[in-house]
Design a protein around this motif. Structure first.
Motif, PDB file in Angstrom:
ATOM      1  N   SER A  44       0.842  -1.207   0.000  1.00 57.93           N
ATOM      2  CA  SER A  44       0.000   0.000   0.000  1.00 57.93           C
ATOM      3  C   SER A  44       0.874   1.253   0.000  1.00 57.93           C
ATOM      4  O   SER A  44       0.545   2.251  -0.657  1.00 57.93           O
ATOM      5  N   GLN A  88      -7.748   0.216  -0.161  1.00 53.36           N
ATOM      6  CA  GLN A  88      -7.907  -1.002   0.634  1.00 53.36           C
ATOM      7  C   GLN A  88      -9.072  -0.764   1.600  1.00 53.36           C
ATOM      8  O   GLN A  88      -9.118   0.248   2.278  1.00 53.36           O
ATOM      9  N   ASP A 166      -6.101  -1.463  -4.539  1.00 53.09           N
ATOM     10  CA  ASP A 166      -5.448  -2.009  -3.347  1.00 53.09           C
ATOM     11  C   ASP A 166      -6.343  -3.085  -2.743  1.00 53.09           C
ATOM     12  O   ASP A 166      -7.359  -2.773  -2.135  1.00 53.09           O
TER      13      ASP A 166
HETATM   14 MG   LIG Z   1      -1.992  -2.868   2.188  1.00 54.13          MG
END
Ligand SMILES: [Mg+2]
Ligand SMILES: Nc1ncnc2c1ncn2[C@@H]1O[C@H](COP(=O)(O)OP(=O)(O)OP(=O)(O)O)[C@@H](O)[C@H]1O
Length: 274
Positions: A44, A88, A166
């Motif tokens: 990330s 994410q 993500d």
């Molecule tokens: Mg991550």
């Protein structure tokens, strides 16, 4: 093919840990590049560098030949507007409707666009993720798989050149995961975009990736096609691909843990600095 993303010698320390340690990477226009690696390895963090949300300690990033220049807000915002991002966890606004969530991205990225066109684009993006007509539903009423689709619609609605995903399938059951992967492949065929996908799901990576890169200890340990990944002899990559608990990655981790324990017992710096 020309590179749309070029990264040279990227370094980033976070919490005293070298998360990126001389990472270089080149992503070609129009490909789906999948980034794999263990939890906490910096996937990330790398995506956030590509879109300019994090500033490296050292290193250079070029988007379509233009260098990210952190002291020039006009350059940064014009580069950012070429990206779509699926964060994410989705990062949707629970208190808004599906349509409002998608329009939010358009208002931010394409403020000059006329309201009717925005509405049209919003509806079209929902059709592309196979959820036509759900714009008035509240986010809280959706299943996990539907939320990922809405997040996907929001990421592509402004027709960006590059979409960063993500963990688009984390937390989903295997069937829903497969349908989201199908959708990503299908979108890739329909839209002339470059996709960068982060996942720790090796099956998804092999299915959707034109090329796959594995992040380990701040660098790309492996880069190649799904076929090359399956055939690799690198023991670190093999352990990850085969999902084994035993192997060099675990051994190295245990050594690090041991060093930390020894330091802690001798009153070392590690715990004091936490
Ligand atoms: Mg991550
Ligand atoms: N904003 C931040 N401030 C301080 N440390 C951070 C920050 N963001 C990430 N880190 C640290 O950087 C390291 C890499 O984090 P990152 O979120 O990139 O991992 P990841 O590979 O995406 O893991 P996961 O698969 O669990 O999402 C971790 O040790 C994390 O704690």
């Amino acid at each position: 093919m020309a590179a749309i993303i070029e990264v040279y010698d990227l370094h980033k320390v976070l919490n005293k840990k070298k998360v990126l340690d001389g990472l270089s990477l080149s992503i070609q226009r129009g490909e789906t590049f999948v980034l794999i690696g263990q939890s906490g390895v910096g996937k990330s963090v790398l995506l956030k560098h590509l879109i300019g949300l994090m500033r490296p300690d050292k290193g250079e990033i070029f988007i379509d030949g233009i260098q990210l220049d952190y002291d020039k807000p006009e350059i940064m915002s014009s580069l950012r507007s070429r990206f779509g991002m699926l964060f994410q966890g989705g990062a949707l606004f629970d208190s808004l409707t599906v349509g409002e969530n998608i329009l939010f991205a358009l208002e931010h990225l394409r403020p000059e666009m006329d309201q009717n066109e925005k509405l049209e684009r919003m509806r079209r993006s929902l059709e592309l993720v196979e959820l036509p007509g759900i714009e008035d539903l509240m986010i809280a009423s959706l299943s996990g798989g539907m939320m990922k689709r809405v997040a996907l619609a929001r990421a592509i609605v402004a027709e960006p050149e590059i979409v960063l995903f993500d963990e688009p399938t984390t937390g989903l059951d295997p069937i829903t995961t497969a349908t989201i992967n199908d959708l990503i492949v299908d979108l890739k065929k329909k839209l002339a975009m470059t996709f960068v996908v982060v996942t720790h799901d090796i099956k998804s990576a092999l299915f959707i990736g034109d090329r796959i890169g594995m992040l380990y200890r701040g660098q790309l340990l492996f880069e190649g096609t799904p076929e090359e990944l399956k055939k690799t002899n690198n023991p670190y990559v093999k352990q990850f691909v085969e999902g084994r608990s035993q192997g060099p990655i675990t051994e190295e981790y245990q050594k690090q843990l041991q060093t930390m324990k020894t330091l802690a017992q001798s009153g070392g710096e590690v715990w004091k600095n936490k």
